[in-house]
Scaffold this motif. Sequence first.
Motif, mmCIF file in Angstrom:
data_model
loop_
_atom_site.group_PDB
_atom_site.id
_atom_site.type_symbol
_atom_site.label_atom_id
_atom_site.label_comp_id
_atom_site.label_asym_id
_atom_site.label_seq_id
_atom_site.Cartn_x
_atom_site.Cartn_y
_atom_site.Cartn_z
ATOM 1 N N THR A 209 0.836 -1.207 0.000
ATOM 2 C CA THR A 209 0.000 0.000 0.000
ATOM 3 C C THR A 209 0.866 1.250 0.000
ATOM 4 O OG1 THR A 209 -1.706 -1.195 1.229
ATOM 5 C CG2 THR A 209 -1.835 1.198 1.236
ATOM 6 N N LEU A 210 1.920 1.239 0.784
ATOM 7 C CA LEU A 210 2.853 2.363 0.809
ATOM 8 C C LEU A 210 3.515 2.549 -0.559
ATOM 9 C CD1 LEU A 210 4.288 4.501 2.576
ATOM 10 C CD2 LEU A 210 6.030 2.773 3.022
ATOM 11 N N ASP A 211 3.935 1.459 -1.189
ATOM 12 C CA ASP A 211 4.524 1.529 -2.531
ATOM 13 C C ASP A 211 3.559 2.129 -3.543
ATOM 14 O OD1 ASP A 211 7.125 0.703 -2.402
ATOM 15 O OD2 ASP A 211 6.662 -1.413 -2.731
ATOM 16 N N LEU A 212 2.329 1.682 -3.499
ATOM 17 C CA LEU A 212 1.330 2.201 -4.428
ATOM 18 C C LEU A 212 1.119 3.699 -4.218
ATOM 19 C CD1 LEU A 212 -0.691 1.616 -6.663
ATOM 20 C CD2 LEU A 212 -2.370 1.083 -4.896
ATOM 21 N N GLY A 213 1.078 4.130 -2.966
ATOM 22 C CA GLY A 213 0.927 5.549 -2.668
ATOM 23 C C GLY A 213 2.113 6.373 -3.155
ATOM 24 N N ILE A 214 3.320 5.877 -2.939
ATOM 25 C CA ILE A 214 4.517 6.597 -3.396
ATOM 26 C C ILE A 214 4.557 6.652 -4.918
ATOM 27 C CG2 ILE A 214 7.046 6.488 -3.492
ATOM 28 C CD1 ILE A 214 6.946 5.341 -0.620
ATOM 29 N N ALA A 215 4.247 5.537 -5.577
ATOM 30 C CA ALA A 215 4.248 5.517 -7.043
ATOM 31 C C ALA A 215 3.207 6.490 -7.600
ATOM 32 C CB ALA A 215 3.989 4.106 -7.551
ATOM 33 N N THR A 216 2.037 6.544 -6.978
ATOM 34 C CA THR A 216 0.996 7.469 -7.421
ATOM 35 C C THR A 216 1.439 8.914 -7.228
ATOM 36 O OG1 THR A 216 -0.714 5.860 -6.894
ATOM 37 C CG2 THR A 216 -1.419 8.142 -7.111
ATOM 38 N N TYR A 217 2.041 9.210 -6.097
ATOM 39 C CA TYR A 217 2.564 10.557 -5.839
ATOM 40 C C TYR A 217 3.616 10.941 -6.878
ATOM 41 C CZ TYR A 217 5.522 14.165 -3.879
ATOM 42 O OH TYR A 217 6.279 15.288 -3.728
ATOM 43 N N ARG A 218 4.540 10.024 -7.151
ATOM 44 C CA ARG A 218 5.611 10.314 -8.107
ATOM 45 C C ARG A 218 5.036 10.505 -9.509
ATOM 46 N NH1 ARG A 218 10.616 9.809 -5.988
ATOM 47 N NH2 ARG A 218 11.690 9.208 -7.894
ATOM 48 N N TYR A 219 4.056 9.689 -9.892
ATOM 49 C CA TYR A 219 3.445 9.850 -11.211
ATOM 50 C C TYR A 219 2.695 11.181 -11.317
ATOM 51 C CZ TYR A 219 0.476 9.317 -15.225
ATOM 52 O OH TYR A 219 -0.168 9.540 -16.414
ATOM 53 N N ASN A 220 1.966 11.551 -10.275
ATOM 54 C CA ASN A 220 1.256 12.833 -10.288
ATOM 55 C C ASN A 220 2.230 14.004 -10.360
ATOM 56 O OD1 ASN A 220 -1.340 11.810 -10.263
ATOM 57 N ND2 ASN A 220 -1.474 11.785 -8.045
ATOM 58 N N THR A 221 3.350 13.900 -9.669
ATOM 59 C CA THR A 221 4.366 14.944 -9.731
ATOM 60 C C THR A 221 4.942 15.041 -11.137
ATOM 61 O OG1 THR A 221 4.896 14.587 -7.409
ATOM 62 C CG2 THR A 221 6.524 15.773 -8.717
ATOM 63 N N LEU A 222 5.219 13.903 -11.764
ATOM 64 C CA LEU A 222 5.706 13.914 -13.152
ATOM 65 C C LEU A 222 4.667 14.516 -14.094
ATOM 66 C CD1 LEU A 222 7.455 10.447 -13.626
ATOM 67 C CD2 LEU A 222 8.517 12.682 -13.411
ATOM 68 N N SER A 223 3.403 14.206 -13.880
ATOM 69 C CA SER A 223 2.340 14.759 -14.723
ATOM 70 C C SER A 223 2.268 16.274 -14.599
ATOM 71 C CB SER A 223 0.980 14.157 -14.347
ATOM 72 O OG SER A 223 0.960 12.794 -14.603
ATOM 73 N N GLN A 224 2.367 16.765 -13.388
ATOM 74 C CA GLN A 224 2.343 18.213 -13.176
ATOM 75 C C GLN A 224 3.568 18.862 -13.812
ATOM 76 O OE1 GLN A 224 -0.126 19.982 -12.156
ATOM 77 N NE2 GLN A 224 0.963 21.908 -12.253
ATOM 78 N N ALA A 225 4.725 18.232 -13.703
ATOM 79 C CA ALA A 225 5.940 18.770 -14.322
ATOM 80 C C ALA A 225 5.804 18.789 -15.845
ATOM 81 C CB ALA A 225 7.151 17.953 -13.903
ATOM 82 N N ALA A 226 5.215 17.748 -16.424
ATOM 83 C CA ALA A 226 5.016 17.713 -17.879
ATOM 84 C C ALA A 226 4.070 18.828 -18.320
ATOM 85 C CB ALA A 226 4.476 16.352 -18.307
ATOM 86 N N ARG A 227 3.003 19.059 -17.558
ATOM 87 C CA ARG A 227 2.080 20.150 -17.900
ATOM 88 C C ARG A 227 2.777 21.503 -17.806
ATOM 89 N NH1 ARG A 227 -1.580 16.657 -15.308
ATOM 90 N NH2 ARG A 227 -1.214 17.589 -13.282
ATOM 91 N N GLN A 228 3.572 21.697 -16.755
ATOM 92 C CA GLN A 228 4.294 22.965 -16.596
ATOM 93 C C GLN A 228 5.305 23.146 -17.727
ATOM 94 O OE1 GLN A 228 3.684 25.447 -14.578
ATOM 95 N NE2 GLN A 228 5.368 26.633 -15.416
ATOM 96 N N GLY A 229 5.994 22.085 -18.089
ATOM 97 C CA GLY A 229 6.948 22.163 -19.194
ATOM 98 C C GLY A 229 6.267 22.495 -20.507
ATOM 99 N N ALA A 230 5.109 21.883 -20.747
ATOM 100 C CA ALA A 230 4.365 22.182 -21.975
ATOM 101 C C ALA A 230 3.884 23.625 -21.977
ATOM 102 C CB ALA A 230 3.187 21.222 -22.120
ATOM 103 N N ARG A 231 3.464 24.143 -20.828
ATOM 104 C CA ARG A 231 3.046 25.550 -20.745
ATOM 105 C C ARG A 231 4.204 26.476 -21.102
ATOM 106 N NH1 ARG A 231 0.776 23.910 -15.601
ATOM 107 N NH2 ARG A 231 -1.366 23.318 -15.966
ATOM 108 N N GLN A 232 5.404 26.128 -20.625
ATOM 109 C CA GLN A 232 6.577 26.945 -20.960
ATOM 110 C C GLN A 232 6.906 26.836 -22.444
ATOM 111 O OE1 GLN A 232 8.410 29.126 -19.064
ATOM 112 N NE2 GLN A 232 6.686 28.859 -17.668
ATOM 113 N N ALA A 233 6.779 25.643 -23.003
ATOM 114 C CA ALA A 233 7.089 25.439 -24.422
ATOM 115 C C ALA A 233 6.138 26.223 -25.325
ATOM 116 C CB ALA A 233 7.038 23.956 -24.771
#
Length: 137
Positions: free
Chosen positions: A18-42
Amino acid sequence: MVEMALVLSVFLLLILGTLDLGIATYRYNTLSQAARQGARQAIVHGNLAPPAMTAWGPATYTGTAGDGSAYAQAVSPMLVGFTLSNVTIKVEWLDGGNALQQRARYTVTTIYRPIVTSFFSSSTYTLSAASTMPIAH
């Protein structure tokens, strides 16, 4: 004692899973937000960008979030908890240029190694997020 050993091992496996799933979800959401921010800059760094901003593209860029490039600086503040040199960035201009209304795609990728599988094997999982937007400037 035998029952407790069996139940405790299954219980700990469930808790760590359960802890692994939570960490993986957090990391994926952080990557998604970073991709959106990068696309906004692009999309604001197209060929009509104000003189104070440099135009990005249309050549595809591949690097890491820790390489100090403008592409990396756009997302590195969002990647808290990540080793920036392990995060790969790819910026593409899908329509072949950086003119108004052409599309830019920003992809952020990293490797995730779960806690539970580290006891049994050295398996890793690739987490990747991408965002595509039309150029606005």
